[in-house]
Motif scaffolding. Structure first.
Motif, short mmCIF file in Angstrom:
data_model
loop_
_atom_site.label_atom_id
_atom_site.label_comp_id
_atom_site.label_asym_id
_atom_site.label_seq_id
_atom_site.Cartn_x
_atom_site.Cartn_y
_atom_site.Cartn_z
N LEU A 76 42.82 37.87 54.44
CA LEU A 76 43.01 36.96 53.25
C LEU A 76 42.68 38.87 52.38
O LEU A 76 41.60 39.03 52.81
CB LEU A 76 41.90 36.25 53.27
CG LEU A 76 41.40 35.79 51.92
CD1 LEU A 76 41.85 34.71 51.14
CD2 LEU A 76 40.13 34.97 52.58
N LYS A 77 43.38 38.59 51.36
CA LYS A 77 42.91 39.70 49.89
C LYS A 77 42.44 39.23 48.59
O LYS A 77 43.09 38.78 48.09
CB LYS A 77 44.05 40.18 49.68
CG LYS A 77 44.71 41.02 51.44
CD LYS A 77 45.63 41.88 50.41
CE LYS A 77 46.29 43.27 51.44
NZ LYS A 77 46.93 44.82 51.53
N LEU A 78 41.82 39.56 48.88
CA LEU A 78 40.04 39.39 47.42
C LEU A 78 40.14 40.33 45.93
O LEU A 78 39.68 41.39 47.01
CB LEU A 78 38.82 38.23 47.65
CG LEU A 78 39.09 37.34 48.89
CD1 LEU A 78 37.24 37.65 49.40
CD2 LEU A 78 39.36 36.19 48.16
N PRO A 79 40.53 39.78 45.71
CA PRO A 79 40.78 41.00 44.46
C PRO A 79 39.19 41.42 43.84
O PRO A 79 38.02 40.59 43.37
CB PRO A 79 41.41 40.41 43.24
CG PRO A 79 41.21 39.04 43.31
CD PRO A 79 41.10 38.30 44.57
N VAL A 80 39.16 42.68 43.79
CA VAL A 80 38.02 43.32 43.14
C VAL A 80 38.06 44.37 42.08
O VAL A 80 37.29 43.64 41.05
CB VAL A 80 37.07 44.45 44.54
CG1 VAL A 80 36.15 45.25 44.00
CG2 VAL A 80 37.26 43.95 45.36
N ALA A 81 39.13 44.87 42.00
CA ALA A 81 39.44 46.17 40.51
C ALA A 81 40.91 45.79 40.74
O ALA A 81 41.29 47.21 41.07
CB ALA A 81 39.09 46.76 40.41
N ILE A 82 41.59 44.61 40.61
CA ILE A 82 43.10 44.29 40.59
C ILE A 82 44.08 45.85 40.23
O ILE A 82 44.49 46.57 40.42
CB ILE A 82 43.73 43.36 40.64
CG1 ILE A 82 43.58 42.44 40.87
CG2 ILE A 82 45.50 43.40 39.47
CD1 ILE A 82 43.97 42.66 42.51
#
Length: 507
Positions: A76-82
Motif C-alpha cells: 500500500l503506497k500512501l502519498p507524502v510528497a508526490i
C-alpha cells in the motif's frame, strides 16, 4: 504483520524506441557513482485493487498484490510528497484477500465500498545498482517493460519507463544528479506519478475525481469561503485517518483539531449554514473529538510529567519514580490505542464521514452565504471575540480554586473558537485576520497550559496514591504536585496582561 518503508523515487519516460532496443544511458559520470552493478532481470506480476469509482486512485494511493522479485506481497503506497516522489509503502505478506491491516489504512476513503482488482501489470524489470566508492548502495535504477491489462475490459497498454529509487537513508539530492544525466541523454520525467495512474490513462478508462475533490475556483462569497474551510478540514480528517492508525507523531492531535475546526465553524457561521442541519453533525464531531482525546490527552500528560521528572535533581527522585510513571503511561497507552483504532473501525465514524460528504455536496446555505465574505466573516469573528471577553472577565472575577479552574477552561474553549474563526477569515480579510488569530492563539496557549496543570495534578495525586500503596515514597509526586500548583498560579497572574494585548480585535 505490516511494515513501513519510506520510498523516494522518480520515474522517467522512455520514448522513441521499443523496450528491447532501449539502453540505459551511461550513469558512471553521475557524481558520487563509483560502480554500476547489473542485478539482472526479474519478472513482476502485480494486481492493483480499488473501488469501482477508483477512490484510491483519485487520492494517488495504490494498493497492489505483487509476486516476483525480493519483496513479493501486498503493498500500500500512501502519498507524502508526490511532486518529490516521496511515499510511504506499507507492506504485508502474500494472502488471498486484502490484509486487514492495509484495508484499515484506506477505510476512510473506501468506507463500505468493495475493494476489487482493477488493473494487472506485468513488468520485465532490468535492475542496476549505483554504488559509491565504499561499495554502499546509492540508488536502484530499473528499466521496466510494462504491459497493463484493464481487468473486466478488453483494454491493454504497453510502455517502457525508468525508475530511480533512492537507497534507504540516502541524500535526496543524489536523485537530482541522476536526473541531470538522464536529461542530457534525452530522457524526461514521467507525467504519471505511478504505473497505475498511467495504466488507467492509457487503457482509456475514465478516472474518478473522488468524492472529496472539489473545483479549484477561488471563493468569492461568504458561503464560498466557509465551505472551502470546511472541505479542507474534512479532507484533513480523511487523510489523517491512516496516520492515526499507524501511530505517527502528532496525528491524533491534528485529527482532533480538524474535528474541532469543523464543529467551531458550524457554530461560528450560523448565519451562513442552517444550524438545524449542521447541529447533528456537530454533535457527532464532538463525539469523535472526545474519543480521540483519550489518546491525545494521555500523550500530552505523559510528556508533561516526563519533562517535570527530567528537570528534577537526582537527589529529589525518591523511589522508582521513572518506573512508576512508565508503568502508568504504558497501561493507559495500550488501552487508549486499542480504543482509538476501534473507534475508527466503527460504523458511527464511517457514518460521520458520509454525513460530512453529504453536507458539503448539498450545503444548507442561508441568506448570508451570498453576501461579501469580508463582512460576514469579520462579524462572526467579532462575535466569538466578545464571547471570549465575557468568559475571561468571569474567570478573573472568581477566587482561585475549582470554580476558577473551570471558568478558565471554558474561556480556553472560546479562545480556540475565536482563533479558528480568525484563521478561516484570513483568505478574505488578510493580515488583520492573521494577526487576530495569532493573538487568540496566545490567549489559548496560556489557558491551555493552565488546564494542563489541572489535569496533571489529578494524575499526580493518583500516582502518589499508587506509590504509597506499593510501599514507595510519595515525596517526589507531592513535589511535582506543588510545581503544578505554582504553574497554575503563574498562568492566572499572567492572564490579565496577555488578555490586554488581545482585548482589541483589530479586525
Amino acid at each position: 504483520m505490516a511494515e513501513t518503508k519510506r520510498e523516494i523515487e522518480r520515474k522517467y519516460e522512455v520514448t522513441g524506441a521499443p523496450a528491447e532496443h532501449f539502453r540505459l544511458p551511461d550513469l558512471h559520470k553521475v557524481p558520487g557513482v563509483s560502480a554500476i552493478i547489473d542485478k539482472g532481470v526479474v519478472e513482476l506480476d502485480a494486481v492493483y485493487y480499488d473501488t469501482e469509482d477508483q477512490r484510491l486512485a483519485a487520492d494517488q494511493i495504490t494498493l497492489r498484490r505483487r509476486t516476483g522479485g525480493d519483496d513479493a506481497g501486498w503493498h500500500l503506497k500512501l502519498p507524502v510528497a508526490i511532486s518529490e516522489g516521496v511515499r510511504d509503502e506499507v507492506r504485508a505478506p502474500l494472502s488471498d484477500g486484502v490484509p486487514r491491516a492495509l484495508a484499515g489504512l484506506v477505510r476512510s476513503r473506501v468506507r463500505e465500498a468493495e475493494l476489487r482488482p482493477v488493473v494487472r501489470l506485468l513488468s520485465s524489470r532490468d535492475v542496476s545498482h549505483l554504488t559509491g566508492a565504499d561499495g554502499s548502495l546509492l540508488a536502484e535504477v530499473s528499466v521496466d517493460a510494462v504491459r497493463a491489462e484493464r481487468l473486466g475490459a478488453e483494454r491493454a497498454a504497453a510502455w517502457t519507463e525508468i525508475e530511480v529509487e533512492l537507497a534507504d537513508g540516502g541524500d535526496p539530492e543524489f536523485l537530482g544528479k541522476v536526473e541531470k544525466r538522464l536529461r542530457k541523454a534525452g530522457v524526461e520525467r514521467s507525467a504519471s506519478h505511478s504505473k497505475l495512474a498511467r495504466a488507467l490513462d492509457e487503457t482509456g478508462v475514465t478516472r474518478a475525481r473522488g468524492s472529496r475533490q472539489e473545483s479549484a475556483e477561488q471563493p468569492v462569497t461568504a458561503g464560498d469561503h466557509v465551505l472551502a474551510h470546511l472541505r479542507a478540514q474534512r479532507d484533513a480528517l480523511v487523510e489523517l485517518d491512516p496516520a492515526v492508525r499507524r501511530d505517527l507523531p502528532d496525528s491524533v492531535h491534528q485529527m482532533r483539531v480538524a474535528t474541532r475546526r469543523m464543529r467551531g465553524a458550524f457554530k461560528t457561521y450560523k448565519k451562513v449554514l442552517d444550524e438545524d442541519v449542521t447541529a447533528p453533525v456537530g454533535e457527532e464531531l464532538k463525539w469523535l473529538a472526545g474519543e480521540l482525546g483519550i489518546d491525545r490527552d494521555r500523550e500530552v500528560l505523559t510528556e508533561r510529567l516526563t519533562g517535570r521528572i527530567d528537570a528534577l535533581p537526582r537527589t529529589l527522585l525518591l523511589g522508582p519514580v521513572r518506573g512508576r510513571l512508565r508503568i502508568w503511561a504504558v497501561s493507559r497507552r495500550l488501552g487508549s490505542r486499542r480504543h482509538t483504532v476501534a473507534v475508527l473501525d466503527g460504523k458511527r465514524y464511517l457514518a460521520l464521514l458520509e454525513s460530512l460528504d453529504a453536507l458539503l455536496a448539498a450545503p444548507p446555505l442561508k441568506a448570508a452565504a451570498g453576501r461579501p465574505a469580508a463582512d460576514v466573516l469579520k462579524k462572526a469573528a467579532l462575535k466569538d471575540h466578545a464571547r471570549l471577553a465575557a468568559r475571561i472577565e468571569h474567570a478573573l472575577a472568581l477566587e482561585p480554586g475549582a470554580d476558577r479552574d473551570l471558568a478558565m477552561h471554558e474561556a480556553r474553549k472560546s479562545a480556540k473558537r475565536a482563533r479558528y474563526a480568525g484563521e478561516a477569515a484570513v483568505p478574505a480579510l488578510g493580515r488583520s485576520a492573521k494577526e487576530f488569530a495569532k493573538r487568540m492563539k496566545g490567549v489559548q496557549s496560556l489557558l491551555g497550559d493552565h488546564q494542563d496543570s489541572v489535569v496533571a495534578r489529578e494524575a499526580l495525586r493518583d500516582l502518589a496514591v499508587q506509590a504509597h500503596a506499593a510501599g514507595e515514597s510519595a515525596f517526589t509526586w507531592g513535589l511535582l504536585y506543588g510545581q503544578e500548583q505554582t504553574a497554575a498560579a503563574d498562568r492566572e497572574r499572567e492572564l490579565p496582561e496577555v488578555w490586554a494585548g488581545a482585548a482589541e480585535p483589530g479586525l
